[in-house]
Design a protein around this motif. Structure first.
Motif, PDB file in Angstrom:
ATOM      1  N   PRO A   3      95.047  58.973 118.103  1.00 23.63           N
ATOM      2  CA  PRO A   3      93.857  58.340 117.223  1.00 23.63           C
ATOM      3  C   PRO A   3      93.417  58.994 115.969  1.00 23.63           C
ATOM      4  N   GLY A  42      93.048  49.509 122.887  1.00 24.90           N
ATOM      5  CA  GLY A  42      94.407  49.481 121.896  1.00 24.90           C
ATOM      6  C   GLY A  42      95.310  48.136 122.388  1.00 24.90           C
ATOM      7  N   MET A  97      95.828  47.809 118.253  1.00 26.34           N
ATOM      8  CA  MET A  97      96.384  49.414 117.725  1.00 26.34           C
ATOM      9  C   MET A  97      97.595  48.859 116.919  1.00 26.34           C
ATOM     10  N   GLU A 148      88.927  51.093 117.195  1.00 23.05           N
ATOM     11  CA  GLU A 148      90.283  50.962 118.184  1.00 23.05           C
ATOM     12  C   GLU A 148      90.303  52.229 118.329  1.00 23.05           C
ATOM     13  N   ALA A 149      90.437  53.454 117.017  1.00 22.38           N
ATOM     14  CA  ALA A 149      90.283  54.307 117.854  1.00 22.38           C
ATOM     15  C   ALA A 149      89.402  55.121 117.877  1.00 22.38           C
ATOM     16  N   SER A 202      89.251  54.490 121.601  1.00 21.41           N
ATOM     17  CA  SER A 202      89.788  55.569 122.127  1.00 21.41           C
ATOM     18  C   SER A 202      89.627  56.924 122.592  1.00 21.41           C
ATOM     19  N   TRP A 241      86.048  61.875 115.796  1.00 21.00           N
ATOM     20  CA  TRP A 241      86.989  60.202 114.504  1.00 21.00           C
ATOM     21  C   TRP A 241      86.182  60.405 112.894  1.00 21.00           C
ATOM     22  N   THR A 281     101.463  56.406 117.136  1.00 24.85           N
ATOM     23  CA  THR A 281     100.862  56.037 117.839  1.00 24.85           C
ATOM     24  C   THR A 281     102.036  54.626 118.806  1.00 24.85           C
TER      25      THR A 281
END
Length: 421
Positions: free
Chosen positions: A211, A274, A277, A321-322, A325, A342, A384
């Motif tokens: 991610p 997810g 993504m 999403e990252a 995750s 992040w 991914t």
């Protein structure tokens, strides 16, 4: 979500702090240029700010464990606001760089604290929407602050903007009083972890790498979009380019804000992140590729509106999403680390993208920079997809969201079988 203790004050504090940051982001480089400094120094003011931001983000999780969220966020807001007044001392090079770096420290601590705090305050079933709403407050602050700072400079002068930025940051500091006085969990193994037979500890970097690369691939392209798209549009349409360039940045920002919340809502509905993504990364690749194609073929600037919508929406979805995750994969005790990773990859990607793709643009024009950007997004997409394939056989049973759901499901299975019999 809205009933979570401290959630609303956190959003207000974040909105005000990001508003203070956005007011000065384009103003400081402009002040440097008008003072007679070179473009290199003007760019260095932002570069020093981002460098201080990333360095601070690395150490913020430890500060959150030691001092707690409330003091760290209060300190962050003050460090964003007070140094803004320092720019009143003059426009010498040392003054511009020093106070930019000090503001970067505040911004770095804030960005890590607010994401991690949301995960601490809000129940897991609302976490997607909560992080999405966080993106809405950040996005609105940027959409207001970025043009407002420049407008006030033209009408009332630089001093007014510096005082306003300090005052808005003060609002963030005051609101921090209503944030719960909690600390980030210590790095200890929980009772659930000890009872989880066969639990395997995996290195943090292994769990967050995919991610992190996803958000970096999009943020690098965003660095090019935010830095070069207005100038590229101006070359494409000398008459309407200036207005359309600003409109494009608003379109990208607005689409990202809406899509980030939508991705969070979908994650809450499904019970895990997810789902959006890979589609978002595909849309991001198409959006950046379309920008490159329009610039290379000299098509109408209106095609860039579609490209901006695709890229902005993709960027917003991948952001949420990252982050989700990382929260999903890491133990609950490492929420602050997830937020730090992040933010570091997001901000570093933006800075590196501006520098790297700027060098490409100098040699291969703006279209070349966007082609390279689309290739970077494609690499992130490939990583991914590969992780999705091998990830079906991977379960990090170590007190994270997925592990807890797995344990609940396993414990209920015998009862279900007995009831059926």
């Amino acid at each position: 979500m809205w009933k979570a203790p401290g959630f609303i004050p956190t959003l207000i504090a974040v909105g005000a702090a990001f508003g203070s940051w956005a007011l000065l982001l384009p103003v400081i480089p402009l002040a440097a240029l008008e003072a007679g400094h070179s473009e290199a120094l003007a760019g260095a003011s932002t570069g020093v700010f981002m460098a201080a931001t990333v360095i601070t983000q690395v150490f913020t999780p430890k500060a959150l464990r030691t001092f707690g969220y409330n003091p760290v966020m209060l300190f962050s807001a003050m460090m964003l606001g007070v140094p803004a007044l320092g720019h009143l001392l003059g426009t010498e090079a040392w003054s511009i760089l020093l106070f930019s770096a000090l503001r970067g420290i505040g911004f770095g601590a804030l960005t890590v604290s607010e994401s991690a705090l949301i995960a601490e305050l809000v129940p897991v079933r609302f976490l997607g929407k909560a992080t999405g709403m966080l993106g809405v407050f950040v996005g609105v602050s940027q959409m207001i602050g970025l043009p407002l700072g420049l407008a006030l400079v033209n009408s009332l002068g630089y001093a007014t903007v510096y005082f306003l930025a300090a005052g808005v940051a003060l609002v963030a500091a005051i609101v921090c009083v209503w944030i719960p006085r909690i600390k980030a969990p210590p790095k200890t193994r929980s009772q659930d972890q000890q009872q989880d037979d066969g639990a395997q500890q995996s290195a943090t970097w292994k769990l967050v790498l995919v991610p992190a690369l996803a958000i970096t691939s999009l943020s690098m392209s965003f660095g090019a979009v935010s830095s070069f798209l207005p100038a590229a549009v101006l070359e494409l349409d000398a008459i309407n380019g200036a207005v359309f360039g600003g409109l494009m940045l608003s379109v990208v920002g607005g689409a990202a804000m809406i899509a980030r919340y939508l991705a969070g809502a979908i994650a809450d509905y499904r019970g895990q992140p997810g789902a959006t993504m890979i589609p978002a990364q595909i849309a991001g690749f198409i959006g950046v590729s379309l920008m490159a194609l329009v610039l290379a073929q000299q098509w109408s600037v209106w095609w860039l509106l579609l490209a901006g919508l695709l890229f902005g929406g993709a960027f917003g979805m991948v952001q949420n999403e990252a982050l989700l995750s990382m929260f999903h994969r890491l133990p609950r005790s490492k929420v602050s680390e997830a937020s730090a990773v992040w933010n570091v990859f997001f901000d570093a990607g933006t800075g590196i993208g501006s520098f790297l793709l700027g060098a490409v643009a100098a040699r291969a024009a703006y279209s070349g920079a966007f082609w390279v950007g689309s290739g970077i997004v494609l690499i992130g997409l490939a990583v991914t997809v590969l992780d999705r394939i091998v990830g079906e056989k991977r379960l990090h049973r170590y007190d994270n969201t997925r592990a807890r759901l797995h344990r609940i499901s396993s414990s209920q299975e015998p009862d279900s079988v007995a009831n059926k019999q």
